[in-house]
Design an enzyme around this catalytic site. Structure first.
Site, PDB file in Angstrom:
ATOM      1  N   ARG A  10      31.106 -22.573 -15.600  1.00  0.00           N
ATOM      2  CA  ARG A  10      30.770 -22.933 -16.954  1.00  0.00           C
ATOM      3  C   ARG A  10      30.249 -24.477 -17.145  1.00  0.00           C
ATOM      4  NH1 ARG A  10      35.849 -21.842 -20.081  1.00  0.00           N
ATOM      5  NH2 ARG A  10      34.238 -22.177 -21.823  1.00  0.00           N
ATOM      6  N   CYS A  11      30.265 -25.005 -15.984  1.00  0.00           N
ATOM      7  CA  CYS A  11      29.617 -26.546 -16.135  1.00  0.00           C
ATOM      8  C   CYS A  11      28.257 -26.688 -15.895  1.00  0.00           C
ATOM      9  CB  CYS A  11      30.715 -27.339 -15.039  1.00  0.00           C
ATOM     10  SG  CYS A  11      29.995 -28.913 -14.791  1.00  0.00           S
ATOM     11  N   SER A  12      27.327 -27.201 -16.656  1.00  0.00           N
ATOM     12  CA  SER A  12      25.994 -27.441 -16.492  1.00  0.00           C
ATOM     13  C   SER A  12      25.604 -28.090 -15.309  1.00  0.00           C
ATOM     14  CB  SER A  12      25.477 -27.754 -17.686  1.00  0.00           C
ATOM     15  OG  SER A  12      25.636 -29.087 -18.069  1.00  0.00           O
TER      16      SER A  12
END
Length: 113
Positions: A10-12
């Protein structure tokens, strides 16, 4: 070269780092640390290898950081909180044969590829 990324999909920044590793021709072992969790010795060793302290590797913008009053905590207390709440560990960490890095910014991974 062997590589391992402690990844949060979920972390870019984590996704960008994973892409950079793959662009370098390496298919890393992906550890979804939010699912697997951490143990204290593992975190302490990883931070030492990266040249970081727990207070440098904690997610200060995470709501739990404030709820647990970690700004006033010792490194040992922060490490204990990270084991209990894996979301508190900054991401992504990458380990290769050349070393360990917190890939923030994502380009920091280039040093160990």
């Amino acid at each position: 070269m062997d590589a391992k990324i402690y990844h949060n999909p979920r972390c870019s920044t984590s996704r960008t780092t994973l892409a950079a590793i793959r662009d370098a021709g390496i298919e890393p072992t992906i550890v979804k640390y939010l699912d697997t969790g951490w143990d204290r010795e593992q975190l302490a060793a990883m931070f030492a290898d990266a040249g970081l302290t727990p207070s440098q590797a904690v997610r200060t913008k995470e709501s739990l950081y404030k709820e647990l009053n970690l700004a006033a905590a010792s490194d040992d207390e922060i490490l204990d909180a990270m084991v209990a709440h894996p979301i508190l560990v900054e991401r992504p960490f990458v380990i290769t044969d050349k070393g360990t890095r917190l890939a923030r910014p994502a380009s920091a991974v280039d040093e160990i590829l």
